[in-house]
Enzyme design. Structure first.
Site, short mmCIF file in Angstrom:
data_model
loop_
_atom_site.label_atom_id
_atom_site.label_comp_id
_atom_site.label_asym_id
_atom_site.label_seq_id
_atom_site.Cartn_x
_atom_site.Cartn_y
_atom_site.Cartn_z
N LYS A 190 -8.31 7.42 -19.11
CA LYS A 190 -8.68 8.13 -20.51
C LYS A 190 -7.53 8.08 -21.58
O LYS A 190 -6.91 7.06 -21.72
CB LYS A 190 -9.10 9.54 -20.43
N TYR A 214 -16.55 18.33 -15.23
CA TYR A 214 -16.66 16.57 -15.02
C TYR A 214 -17.67 16.32 -14.17
O TYR A 214 -17.37 16.71 -12.73
CB TYR A 214 -15.08 15.82 -15.05
N ASP A 239 -7.23 20.02 -14.15
CA ASP A 239 -7.57 18.60 -14.58
C ASP A 239 -7.19 18.45 -15.73
O ASP A 239 -7.91 19.39 -16.72
CB ASP A 239 -9.07 18.50 -14.11
N ARG A 269 0.82 -1.17 -0.10
CA ARG A 269 0.03 0.07 0.05
C ARG A 269 1.05 1.33 0.13
O ARG A 269 0.64 2.12 -0.68
CB ARG A 269 -1.08 -0.06 1.20
C1 LIG Z 1 -12.93 10.37 -16.16
C2 LIG Z 1 -12.38 11.84 -15.78
C3 LIG Z 1 -12.42 12.17 -14.33
C4 LIG Z 1 -12.67 11.03 -13.30
O1 LIG Z 1 -11.62 9.81 -13.41
P1 LIG Z 1 -11.94 8.31 -13.06
O2 LIG Z 1 -10.69 7.70 -13.45
O3 LIG Z 1 -13.14 8.08 -13.89
O4 LIG Z 1 -12.31 8.31 -11.52
C5 LIG Z 1 -12.14 13.22 -13.93
N1 LIG Z 1 -12.14 14.49 -14.73
C6 LIG Z 1 -12.29 14.21 -16.10
C7 LIG Z 1 -12.14 15.38 -16.91
C8 LIG Z 1 -12.76 12.92 -16.44
O5 LIG Z 1 -12.88 13.05 -17.90
#
Ligand SMILES: *Cc1c(COP(=O)(O)O)cnc(C)c1O
Length: 380
Positions: free
Chosen positions: A195, A98, A170, A46
């Site tokens: 993504k 998001y 982000d 961890r």
């Molecule tokens: C998908 C996404 C998230 C969250 O990520 P997860 O891996 O699904 O928890 C945060 N910000 C943006 C812009 C996203 O597309």
């Protein structure tokens, strides 16, 4: 080291015990010590795992940071950032955000006494006006989802900096290939590696990158204390995906630009949102701030015609109807009923997100096939 080299080499070296060129999946929960406290830097998985360490160092290099901290999802990474706040603290966030990030702030952290204000950040002065005595974090998402608004990271971070407020960008939509927020003054960058970074729709993982020693130490403490860590197999898959990040994103952007042009001229298509179009309000800024314009496109149908929109959503062959984005395969989505269903209709329409708005995550298939696919679906 240039970006295309970094994705393959930064923080990565052959396994010293065997010479394996690929980072092994260290599928282990614990590490043997020679004597109490005498070990090779790893005690319990961890806290640290060698596969994760390599991924974290690689991600840090991609964002020109010094520290990467990986989590079990993008939202777990955001959660770790929010845990650095205290009851009574205030966040200012972009309003076109998001959905999961919005939910975490409004439905989880609100109950812990952390308030958030959501503003349009297209004018950095509006950020100045929104800052309160107790503002401790500025949350920036650019380009936004699904309307692809572009905000000036440098200007916004400089407003925050004057007041000693931390900023997080982000950077999921842009990827570290197109945009590096730390270079523009951000204190943290967040990625949903689910993504583009993973890039093959086969894992869920998140990360934060920073150059700030204090933030890095706190995040590593939270990572270990809370325990939302990614498994070694997912770290391996992320590392594998990253190797092709530059060429994948480049191709996806090229495809997206051609598709945006095709959509712009189509008689059944209404407004097209893509930062690469000269008509896009954030075009000049995107050109300045990003290497290319990204591979996400949104568009509505003429007269917000839901029948035409439904036809497109139901009849594409290569664009699969699914949530998420950033994989090699193209996806098509309907924000009003899928990713943004939790936002009341009036609010949605007010910001330009119509019932017929369709979102495309453009993949790396042959672009002529992709255009033909959309054309055929529209003519059905
Ligand atoms: C998908 C996404 C998230 C969250 O990520 P997860 O891996 O699904 O928890 C945060 N910000 C943006 C812009 C996203 O597309």
């Amino acid at each position: 080291m240039k970006f295309e080299t970094k994705v393959i080499h930064a923080g990565i070296s052959p396994d010293p015990s065997t010479g394996a060129i690929m980072t092994p999946i260290f599928q282990t929960s614990t590490f043997v010590q020679a004597s109490p406290g005498v070990h090779q830097g790893y005690e319990y998985a961890r806290t640290q795992n060698p596969t994760r360490t390599v991924l974290q160092n690689n991600l840090a290099a991609l964002e020109n940071g010094t520290h990467g901290v990986a989590f079990s999802s993008g939202l777990a990474a955001m959660d770790a950032i929010l845990r650095m706040l205290k009851p009574g603290d205030h966040i200012i966030s972009t309003n076109d955000l998001y959905g999961g990030s919005y939910r975490l702030m409004t439905q989880v952290y609100k109950d812990y006494g952390i308030e958030a204000t959501y503003i349009d950040m297209s004018d950095p002065d509006s950020l100045k006006d929104a800052i309160k005595e107790n503002t401790r974090l500025i949350w920036i998402e650019t380009p936004t989802n699904p309307l692809l608004q572009v905000f000036d990271i440098k200007a916004l971070c400089s407003v925050a900096d004057e007041k000693n407020i931390r900023t997080c960008v982000d950077n999921t939509f842009a990827t570290p290939y197109l945009q590096n927020p730390l270079d523009l003054g951000a204190s943290m960058v967040l990625h949903s590696a689910t993504k583009y970074i993973g890039g093959h729709s086969d894992l869920v993982l998140g990360a934060v990158v920073t150059r700030d020693e204090e933030i890095a130490e706190k995040l590593a403490f939270i990572q270990n204390s809370v325990g939302a860590v990614p498994g070694p197999q997912d770290c391996f898959l992320a590392l594998r995906g990253i190797k092709t990040l530059a060429i994948r994103v480049e191709r996806a952007c090229e495809n997206a630009a051609k598709i945006a042009d095709f959509l712009t001229g189509h008689p059944k298509v209404g407004k097209v949102f893509y930062p690469g179009l000269k008509s896009h309000p954030g075009h000049a800024l995107a050109k300045d701030q990003m290497k290319m314009f990204g591979a996400m496109i949104s568009f509505s149908t003429v007269n917000d015609d839901m029948d035409v929109a439904r036809k497109i959503l139901e009849n594409t062959r290569y664009f699969s109807l699914a949530e998420s984005l950033g994989g090699v395969e193209s996806l098509i989505g309907h924000p009003a009923s899928m990713t943004h269903a939790s936002i009341p209709r009036e609010e949605r329409v007010a910001v330009g997100l119509l019932d017929s708005t369709i979102r495309l995550s453009v993949g790396i298939e042959n672009v002529d096939d992709l255009i033909e696919d959309l054309k055929t679906a529209m003519e059905k």
